[in-house]
Design a protein around this motif. Structure first.
Motif, PDB file in Angstrom:
ATOM      1  N   ILE A 150       0.831  -1.195   0.000  1.00 48.37           N
ATOM      2  CA  ILE A 150       0.000   0.000   0.000  1.00 48.37           C
ATOM      3  C   ILE A 150       0.872   1.256   0.000  1.00 48.37           C
ATOM      4  CG2 ILE A 150      -1.748   1.315   1.274  1.00 48.37           C
ATOM      5  CD1 ILE A 150      -2.496  -1.406   2.640  1.00 48.37           C
ATOM      6  N   THR A 151       0.526   2.208  -0.852  1.00 41.18           N
ATOM      7  CA  THR A 151       1.063   3.553  -0.750  1.00 41.18           C
ATOM      8  C   THR A 151      -0.095   4.515  -0.980  1.00 41.18           C
ATOM      9  OG1 THR A 151       2.859   5.044  -1.374  1.00 41.18           O
ATOM     10  CG2 THR A 151       1.800   3.828  -3.167  1.00 41.18           C
ATOM     11  N   SER A 152      -0.005   5.670  -0.390  1.00 39.41           N
ATOM     12  CA  SER A 152      -1.071   6.658  -0.513  1.00 39.41           C
ATOM     13  C   SER A 152      -0.490   7.953  -1.049  1.00 39.41           C
ATOM     14  CB  SER A 152      -1.720   6.907   0.852  1.00 39.41           C
ATOM     15  OG  SER A 152      -2.267   5.705   1.360  1.00 39.41           O
ATOM     16  N   ARG A 153      -1.341   8.715  -1.726  1.00 43.72           N
ATOM     17  CA  ARG A 153      -0.933  10.021  -2.260  1.00 43.72           C
ATOM     18  C   ARG A 153      -1.960  11.060  -1.845  1.00 43.72           C
ATOM     19  NH1 ARG A 153      -1.525  12.967  -7.672  1.00 43.72           N
ATOM     20  NH2 ARG A 153       0.214  14.423  -7.555  1.00 43.72           N
ATOM     21  N   GLY A 154      -1.571  11.935  -0.950  1.00 42.57           N
ATOM     22  CA  GLY A 154      -2.431  13.026  -0.516  1.00 42.57           C
ATOM     23  C   GLY A 154      -3.223  12.704   0.742  1.00 42.57           C
ATOM     24  N   ALA A 155      -3.616  13.761   1.433  1.00 48.44           N
ATOM     25  CA  ALA A 155      -4.336  13.630   2.698  1.00 48.44           C
ATOM     26  C   ALA A 155      -5.661  12.886   2.537  1.00 48.44           C
ATOM     27  CB  ALA A 155      -4.569  15.007   3.311  1.00 48.44           C
ATOM     28  N   ALA A 156      -6.393  13.144   1.448  1.00 43.11           N
ATOM     29  CA  ALA A 156      -7.673  12.465   1.245  1.00 43.11           C
ATOM     30  C   ALA A 156      -7.491  10.961   1.063  1.00 43.11           C
ATOM     31  CB  ALA A 156      -8.407  13.049   0.043  1.00 43.11           C
ATOM     32  N   ALA A 157      -6.293  10.552   0.678  1.00 43.40           N
ATOM     33  CA  ALA A 157      -5.987   9.129   0.486  1.00 43.40           C
ATOM     34  C   ALA A 157      -5.240   8.548   1.684  1.00 43.40           C
ATOM     35  CB  ALA A 157      -5.154   8.947  -0.780  1.00 43.40           C
ATOM     36  N   THR A 158      -5.254   9.240   2.803  1.00 41.28           N
ATOM     37  CA  THR A 158      -4.673   8.837   4.086  1.00 41.28           C
ATOM     38  C   THR A 158      -3.155   8.984   4.175  1.00 41.28           C
ATOM     39  OG1 THR A 158      -4.443   6.433   3.724  1.00 41.28           O
ATOM     40  CG2 THR A 158      -6.598   7.236   4.525  1.00 41.28           C
ATOM     41  N   GLN A 159      -2.520   9.728   3.258  1.00 44.53           N
ATOM     42  CA  GLN A 159      -1.084   9.950   3.392  1.00 44.53           C
ATOM     43  C   GLN A 159      -0.865  10.950   4.519  1.00 44.53           C
ATOM     44  OE1 GLN A 159       0.985  11.742   0.050  1.00 44.53           O
ATOM     45  NE2 GLN A 159       2.980  11.126   0.852  1.00 44.53           N
ATOM     46  N   THR A 160      -0.074  10.563   5.529  1.00 47.90           N
ATOM     47  CA  THR A 160       0.175  11.438   6.670  1.00 47.90           C
ATOM     48  C   THR A 160       1.594  11.990   6.689  1.00 47.90           C
ATOM     49  OG1 THR A 160       0.712   9.555   8.075  1.00 47.90           O
ATOM     50  CG2 THR A 160      -1.576  10.348   8.120  1.00 47.90           C
ATOM     51  N   VAL A 161       2.534  11.328   6.019  1.00 50.71           N
ATOM     52  CA  VAL A 161       3.909  11.821   5.926  1.00 50.71           C
ATOM     53  C   VAL A 161       4.191  12.088   4.452  1.00 50.71           C
ATOM     54  CG1 VAL A 161       6.350  11.311   6.319  1.00 50.71           C
ATOM     55  CG2 VAL A 161       4.626  10.502   7.957  1.00 50.71           C
ATOM     56  N   PRO A 162       4.489  13.339   4.087  1.00 54.13           N
ATOM     57  CA  PRO A 162       4.708  13.664   2.675  1.00 54.13           C
ATOM     58  C   PRO A 162       6.100  13.254   2.183  1.00 54.13           C
ATOM     59  CG  PRO A 162       4.910  15.637   3.991  1.00 54.13           C
ATOM     60  CD  PRO A 162       4.499  14.540   4.921  1.00 54.13           C
ATOM     61  N   HIS A 163       6.376  11.972   2.259  1.00 51.56           N
ATOM     62  CA  HIS A 163       7.592  11.349   1.734  1.00 51.56           C
ATOM     63  C   HIS A 163       7.135   9.978   1.258  1.00 51.56           C
ATOM     64  CE1 HIS A 163      12.138  10.641   2.096  1.00 51.56           C
ATOM     65  NE2 HIS A 163      11.663   9.471   1.700  1.00 51.56           N
ATOM     66  N   LEU A 164       7.400   9.657   0.009  1.00 53.29           N
ATOM     67  CA  LEU A 164       6.985   8.373  -0.539  1.00 53.29           C
ATOM     68  C   LEU A 164       7.360   7.248   0.415  1.00 53.29           C
ATOM     69  CD1 LEU A 164       6.047   6.463  -2.831  1.00 53.29           C
ATOM     70  CD2 LEU A 164       8.379   6.631  -3.740  1.00 53.29           C
ATOM     71  N   HIS A 165       6.412   6.386   0.707  1.00 48.84           N
ATOM     72  CA  HIS A 165       6.681   5.175   1.463  1.00 48.84           C
ATOM     73  C   HIS A 165       5.667   4.123   1.069  1.00 48.84           C
ATOM     74  CE1 HIS A 165       4.024   7.666   3.962  1.00 48.84           C
ATOM     75  NE2 HIS A 165       3.575   6.558   4.528  1.00 48.84           N
ATOM     76  N   VAL A 166       6.139   2.899   0.993  1.00 49.98           N
ATOM     77  CA  VAL A 166       5.307   1.769   0.608  1.00 49.98           C
ATOM     78  C   VAL A 166       5.205   0.835   1.807  1.00 49.98           C
ATOM     79  CG1 VAL A 166       5.037  -0.180  -0.980  1.00 49.98           C
ATOM     80  CG2 VAL A 166       6.053   1.970  -1.800  1.00 49.98           C
ATOM     81  N   HIS A 167       3.974   0.573   2.225  1.00 49.64           N
ATOM     82  CA  HIS A 167       3.730  -0.353   3.326  1.00 49.64           C
ATOM     83  C   HIS A 167       3.734  -1.778   2.787  1.00 49.64           C
ATOM     84  CE1 HIS A 167       2.098   2.610   6.304  1.00 49.64           C
ATOM     85  NE2 HIS A 167       1.899   3.302   5.191  1.00 49.64           N
ATOM     86  N   VAL A 168       4.448  -2.660   3.444  1.00 49.29           N
ATOM     87  CA  VAL A 168       4.347  -4.097   3.208  1.00 49.29           C
ATOM     88  C   VAL A 168       3.726  -4.642   4.487  1.00 49.29           C
ATOM     89  CG1 VAL A 168       5.573  -6.251   2.728  1.00 49.29           C
ATOM     90  CG2 VAL A 168       6.401  -4.091   1.728  1.00 49.29           C
ATOM     91  N   VAL A 169       2.461  -5.089   4.374  1.00 52.10           N
ATOM     92  CA  VAL A 169       1.690  -5.511   5.539  1.00 52.10           C
ATOM     93  C   VAL A 169       1.381  -7.001   5.418  1.00 52.10           C
ATOM     94  CG1 VAL A 169      -0.399  -5.108   6.909  1.00 52.10           C
ATOM     95  CG2 VAL A 169       0.645  -3.205   5.641  1.00 52.10           C
ATOM     96  N   PRO A 170       2.150  -7.837   6.134  1.00 54.87           N
ATOM     97  CA  PRO A 170       1.856  -9.276   6.096  1.00 54.87           C
ATOM     98  C   PRO A 170       0.446  -9.542   6.609  1.00 54.87           C
ATOM     99  CG  PRO A 170       4.011  -8.879   7.046  1.00 54.87           C
ATOM    100  CD  PRO A 170       3.318  -7.538   6.933  1.00 54.87           C
ATOM    101  N   ARG A 171      -0.248 -10.479   5.964  1.00 50.28           N
ATOM    102  CA  ARG A 171      -1.620 -10.815   6.343  1.00 50.28           C
ATOM    103  C   ARG A 171      -1.713 -12.274   6.742  1.00 50.28           C
ATOM    104  NH1 ARG A 171      -5.474  -7.132   4.812  1.00 50.28           N
ATOM    105  NH2 ARG A 171      -6.618  -8.282   6.404  1.00 50.28           N
TER     106      ARG A 171
END
Length: 150
Positions: free
Chosen positions: A97-118
């Motif tokens: 998951i990555t988000s772009r912009g506040a409406a898309a839940t981005q809270t830190v304005p630095h590109l970051h990609v979440h890898v979330v094991p399920r």
């Protein structure tokens, strides 16, 4: 690396207040803020999110250069995603998951990609579950009354 990545000071001794100067991820990259580094590449880091993340093994992959979001620099975004894919291959089932912009839940304005094991029954709900019915512009949502099951 830019002079920002080397400590945020210019050759003349003044503090660099350019892009990323106060960015929490740039501070981590510069070693000016703590983080648990899980993996290091020449141009990116994988770190454990503050608080440990939402599941065991959750990591953030972030470029060492300040890129505000996924659309700002497609080449850096592609490289960062490649590293996230490497980690995903190691963990099995996961969300990337990555988000772009506040409406898309981005809270830190630095590109970051979440890898979330399920894991089955982990109880994590994704934030973009949409109600059924038409969306703006009259198109139907997937799985709506139109009969799509995709």
């Amino acid at each position: 690396m830019s002079d920002r990545a080397e400590g945020g000071h210019r050759e003349n001794g003044s503090v660099d207040r350019g892009p990323g100067a106060d960015c929490p991820f740039c501070l981590i990259v510069r070693g000016a803020a703590p983080a648990r580094v899980v993996r290091r590449w020449a141009d990116a880091l994988a770190i454990t999110p503050r608080g440990g993340g939402v599941t065991r093994g959750h990591v953030l992959v972030l470029p060492m250069t300040h890129v505000p979001d996924v659309a700002a620099d497609p080449a850096v975004s592609a490289t960062t995603m490649r590293y996230a894919a490497e980690l995903a291959a190691e963990v099995g089932d996961c969300n990337i998951i990555t988000s772009r912009g506040a409406a898309a839940t981005q809270t830190v304005p630095h590109l970051h990609v979440h890898v979330v094991p399920r894991r089955p029954g982990d109880g994590i709900l994704l934030p973009w579950t949409a109600p059924e019915g038409p969306v703006a512009g009259g198109r139907e949502r997937v799985g709506s009354a139109q009969g799509d099951d995709q």
